[in-house]
Design a protein around this motif. Structure first.
Motif, PDB file in Angstrom:
ATOM      1  N   GLU A   3       0.819  -1.219   0.000  1.00 48.48           N
ATOM      2  CA  GLU A   3       0.000   0.000   0.000  1.00 48.48           C
ATOM      3  C   GLU A   3       0.845   1.258   0.000  1.00 48.48           C
ATOM      4  O   GLU A   3       0.583   2.190  -0.745  1.00 48.48           O
ATOM      5  CB  GLU A   3      -0.917   0.014   1.218  1.00 48.48           C
ATOM      6  N   LYS A   4       1.865   1.300   0.841  1.00 46.66           N
ATOM      7  CA  LYS A   4       2.672   2.525   0.921  1.00 46.66           C
ATOM      8  C   LYS A   4       3.375   2.802  -0.409  1.00 46.66           C
ATOM      9  O   LYS A   4       3.572   3.952  -0.774  1.00 46.66           O
ATOM     10  CB  LYS A   4       3.679   2.454   2.068  1.00 46.66           C
ATOM     11  N   ASP A   5       3.727   1.742  -1.145  1.00 50.36           N
ATOM     12  CA  ASP A   5       4.334   1.924  -2.469  1.00 50.36           C
ATOM     13  C   ASP A   5       3.345   2.546  -3.445  1.00 50.36           C
ATOM     14  O   ASP A   5       3.711   3.400  -4.246  1.00 50.36           O
ATOM     15  CB  ASP A   5       4.839   0.590  -3.023  1.00 50.36           C
ATOM     16  N   VAL A   6       2.098   2.104  -3.386  1.00 46.68           N
ATOM     17  CA  VAL A   6       1.072   2.631  -4.281  1.00 46.68           C
ATOM     18  C   VAL A   6       0.926   4.131  -4.055  1.00 46.68           C
ATOM     19  O   VAL A   6       0.927   4.923  -5.000  1.00 46.68           O
ATOM     20  CB  VAL A   6      -0.284   1.922  -4.059  1.00 46.68           C
ATOM     21  N   PHE A   7       0.816   4.539  -2.795  1.00 47.32           N
ATOM     22  CA  PHE A   7       0.630   5.958  -2.502  1.00 47.32           C
ATOM     23  C   PHE A   7       1.885   6.764  -2.780  1.00 47.32           C
ATOM     24  O   PHE A   7       1.797   7.911  -3.215  1.00 47.32           O
ATOM     25  CB  PHE A   7       0.137   6.155  -1.072  1.00 47.32           C
TER      26      PHE A   7
END
Length: 75
Positions: A3-7
């Motif tokens: 998730e943090k990579d997506v954001f």
């Protein structure tokens, strides 16, 4: 992908889009595309704000796309 990579990628893409719009305007976008897309609207708004903060009157192409104005108006 985490998730943090997506954001992180989304924020990077947003920043790149804003910097492109600041430098080149949004002329290749159809006004109806911008009005339908909250993301494109956010890019236009952020780029327009950055130009206004830099007091770059001659490069107000973003306002031209949305409002038809060629320069910022003092309020």
């Amino acid at each position: 992908m985490e998730e943090k990579d997506v954001f992180a990628h989304l924020m990077q893409a947003f920043e790149q889009a804003v910097e492109y719009a600041v430098a080149n305007g949004m002329r290749e976008c159809d006004v109806s595309e911008i009005r339908r897309s909250e993301l494109l609207t956010a890019v236009v708004n952020e780029a327009s704000q950055r130009l206004k903060e830099r007091n770059v009157i001659g490069q107000d192409g973003l306002a031209d796309v949305i409002t038809g104005r060629r320069k910022y108006h003092e309020y």
